[in-house]
Design an enzyme around this catalytic site. Structure first.
Site, mmCIF file in Angstrom:
data_model
loop_
_atom_site.group_PDB
_atom_site.id
_atom_site.type_symbol
_atom_site.label_atom_id
_atom_site.label_comp_id
_atom_site.label_asym_id
_atom_site.label_seq_id
_atom_site.Cartn_x
_atom_site.Cartn_y
_atom_site.Cartn_z
ATOM 1 N N PRO A 216 0.764 -1.194 -0.117
ATOM 2 C CA PRO A 216 0.128 0.015 0.094
ATOM 3 C C PRO A 216 0.992 1.161 -0.123
ATOM 4 O O PRO A 216 1.919 1.332 0.531
ATOM 5 C CB PRO A 216 -0.786 0.002 1.257
ATOM 6 C CG PRO A 216 -0.677 -1.467 1.591
ATOM 7 C CD PRO A 216 0.517 -2.110 1.057
ATOM 8 N N LEU A 217 0.445 2.288 -0.655
ATOM 9 C CA LEU A 217 1.069 3.365 -0.743
ATOM 10 C C LEU A 217 1.290 4.186 0.633
ATOM 11 O O LEU A 217 2.192 4.785 0.786
ATOM 12 C CB LEU A 217 0.589 4.372 -1.735
ATOM 13 C CG LEU A 217 0.650 4.079 -3.248
ATOM 14 C CD1 LEU A 217 0.062 5.019 -4.052
ATOM 15 C CD2 LEU A 217 2.520 4.372 -3.475
ATOM 16 N N CYS A 218 0.363 3.930 1.463
ATOM 17 C CA CYS A 218 0.270 4.794 2.787
ATOM 18 C C CYS A 218 1.438 3.901 3.522
ATOM 19 O O CYS A 218 2.120 4.731 4.261
ATOM 20 C CB CYS A 218 -0.841 4.445 3.487
ATOM 21 S SG CYS A 218 -1.552 2.551 3.818
ATOM 22 N N THR A 219 1.868 2.742 3.213
ATOM 23 C CA THR A 219 3.079 2.225 4.057
ATOM 24 C C THR A 219 4.468 2.909 3.724
ATOM 25 O O THR A 219 5.357 2.916 4.319
ATOM 26 C CB THR A 219 2.800 0.792 3.829
ATOM 27 O OG1 THR A 219 1.725 0.026 4.326
ATOM 28 C CG2 THR A 219 4.237 0.123 4.683
ATOM 29 N N GLU B 270 4.507 6.508 4.805
ATOM 30 C CA GLU B 270 4.076 7.065 6.024
ATOM 31 C C GLU B 270 4.983 6.161 7.215
ATOM 32 O O GLU B 270 5.677 6.621 8.092
ATOM 33 C CB GLU B 270 2.682 6.829 6.390
ATOM 34 C CG GLU B 270 1.929 7.579 5.710
ATOM 35 C CD GLU B 270 2.303 9.498 5.661
ATOM 36 O OE1 GLU B 270 2.885 9.635 6.796
ATOM 37 O OE2 GLU B 270 1.993 10.215 4.994
#
Length: 502
Positions: free
Chosen positions: A283-286, A289
């Protein structure tokens, strides 16, 4: 003593060894340790006289000629064998010992010389395959090699047909030119492009296909193409002349595998798709962030930061300066989060999706692949049934087993698949289920017996059927109706699907 053993034939009843010829008889003694005299050699091997340095030229030439002939493929094809192809658990044909008369080739040798072989992939495995085919001393004459890629500097450590001057050029073209120069008895024709660019008639001209591809989707497509070439008689049985064996090889690090696929007869590549874990997208959030591993930091650098820093420039994975920027950005990101392990080589591997490769593993698996090609073309020995696995990290032993045909395989069987879904399920949800489920489709199109539900090409038809994606199935089909699903991973093949609505 070992050198002496290599250069002297043995008369043991339990083992037959073909001696190698590294030097004329008068020079062979120089390969032995200085302390080993003729008398010592004679005492060590009393069954044979010690080598003599006094040999006539005619006798020397005769012995070299006889020994070379004893170690060639011609010897294998001219002698009857209790292990002919027909005696194995997967018989393909009956081995006829090669009987030459009036200078003409016998049947088995003629089959090999007339065969046209396709090698798919000219990377680490493909280079070894081409080399092995060239070493068959003119038995194989017509070979085609296909590859889409160009040569990168990281290829040079194991893909030995390439040199520094070849960087940026087509792998297929350079590999073919190299083999043609070194092995003038073999004609290698290169094709630089995608395997999907060739139609069925192109693949139909070959007697066997050896695959050295490094990605699953291309191997699925090739497997589907070879299966689609099989024709059936009136009784529904495959016509043998239309079956083109596919030999699939693959390596990763110290592990490798080779398998023999007889389309519509044995299990195919699609049957074993469950053994390959689907790729997991991060996931891009991983990435943005909470990075946890070095790969997350590298992905952050080239997926998120590069477009911000260079909005008008596409990242060139073959550019040292571009890759150095990605590496430094990833290293800075890793230091910020206390993550170790970001290196320049790892950066190259992540950006280019490089599969770890070991030259010795490629050599072993390619030898198995070419060996199986030799057997299915000449019937000189028992064919592999059907899967061979090599795990070099555990030792030099390999494992062979029968990969069973999957009864519900959408490629090599005519099985109709059944699903039970809610009538409120949308067509888009059904297509997503086909992509994420056991079939792992990529871009499915679907039709019913009465209408086209959704078709991706041509553009006009896609636009006309796009509104159906958000409609519930109960408004589009009748419960129990058979649908036909097509996808780019199945060339000239469709998937039969019966959907029961509740």
């Amino acid at each position: 003593f070992f050198s002496y053993f290599l250069h002297r034939p043995t008369r043991s009843n339990s083992f037959q060894f073909s001696p190698t010829i590294l030097a004329p008889p008068a020079q062979r003694l120089t390969h032995n340790p200085p302390s080993m005299t003729k008398r010592a050699l004679s005492m060590t091997c009393p069954s044979f006289p010690a080598p003599t340095t006094t040999t006539t030229a005619a006798h020397s030439t005769s012995r070299r000629s006889t020994s070379r002939q004893r170690g060639t493929i011609h010897t294998l094809l001219t002698r009857p064998s209790p292990f002919g192809n027909e005696s194995g658990s997967l018989p393909v044909g009956e081995f006829p010992p090669n009987v030459e008369s009036n200078g003409d080739d016998g049947r088995s040798l003629a089959m090999l010389k007339d065969a046209k072989i396709l090698v798919v992939g000219a990377g680490g495995l493909g280079c070894e395959i081409l080399k092995d085919l060239g070493m068959l001393e003119g038995v194989v004459r017509e070979v085609c090699v296909m590859d889409l890629d160009t040569i990168d500097v990281t290829n040079l450590n194991r893909q030995f047909l390439f040199r520094q001057k070849d960087i940026g050029q087509s792998k297929a073209v350079v590999a073919a030119n190299f083999i043609n120069r070194r092995c003038p008895w073999m004609n290698v024709v290169p094709y630089n492009g995608k395997i999907q660019d060739k139609d069925a008639d192109f693949y139909r001209q070959f007697k066997v296909v050896i695959s050295g591809l490094d990605n699953i989707e291309a191997r699925r497509w090739l497997n589907g193409m070879m299966s689609s070439l099989v024709e059936f008689d009136e009784d529904g049985d495959p016509i043998p002349e239309t079956i083109i064996p596919l030999i699939d090889g693959g390596t990763e690090g110290f592990s490798g595998q080779s398998r023999l696929i007889l389309p519509r007869i044995t299990s195919c590549f699609e049957c074993s798709l469950d053994t390959f874990a689907p790729s997991k997208a991060v996931p891009l959030c991983t990435i943005a962030e909470t990075p946890r591993i070095p790969e997350h930091c590298i992905a952050y650098a080239f997926i998120l930061q590069w477009p911000k820093e260079f909005p008008d420039k596409k990242l060139d994975a073959d550019s040292p300066s571009d890759m150095q920027w990605v590496y430094e950005c990833a290293l800075e990101r890793a230091n910020k989060f206390g993550i170790e392990g970001v290196t320049y080589m790892l950066t190259l591997g992540v950006v280019k999706n490089i599969i770890p490769a070991v030259a010795s593993t490629n050599a072993i698996i390619s030898a198995v692949c070419v060996n199986e090609a030799l057997k299915v073309l000449s019937f000189c020995s028992q064919s592999l049934n059907t899967y061979m696995m090599y795990v070099g990290s555990e030792g030099i032993n390999s494992y062979t087993f029968v990969m069973e045909q999957k009864s519900t395989c959408p490629v090599c069987t005519s099985h109709t698949h059944r699903l039970t879904l809610s009538g409120n399920t949308t067509l888009n949800s059904l297509l997503q289920l086909l992509c994420d489920g056991e079939f792992r489709l990529q871009a499915p199109s679907i039709t019913s017996s009465s209408k086209t539900l959704y078709m991706r090409k041509p553009v006009a038809l896609e636009a006309a059927t796009r509104p159906n994606l958000d409609k519930p199935l109960k408004d589009l089909i009748v419960s129990g109706e058979e649908l036909v699903v097509t996808d780019r991973v199945f060339p000239d093949t469709s998937l039969g699907l019966v959907v029961t609505l509740i």
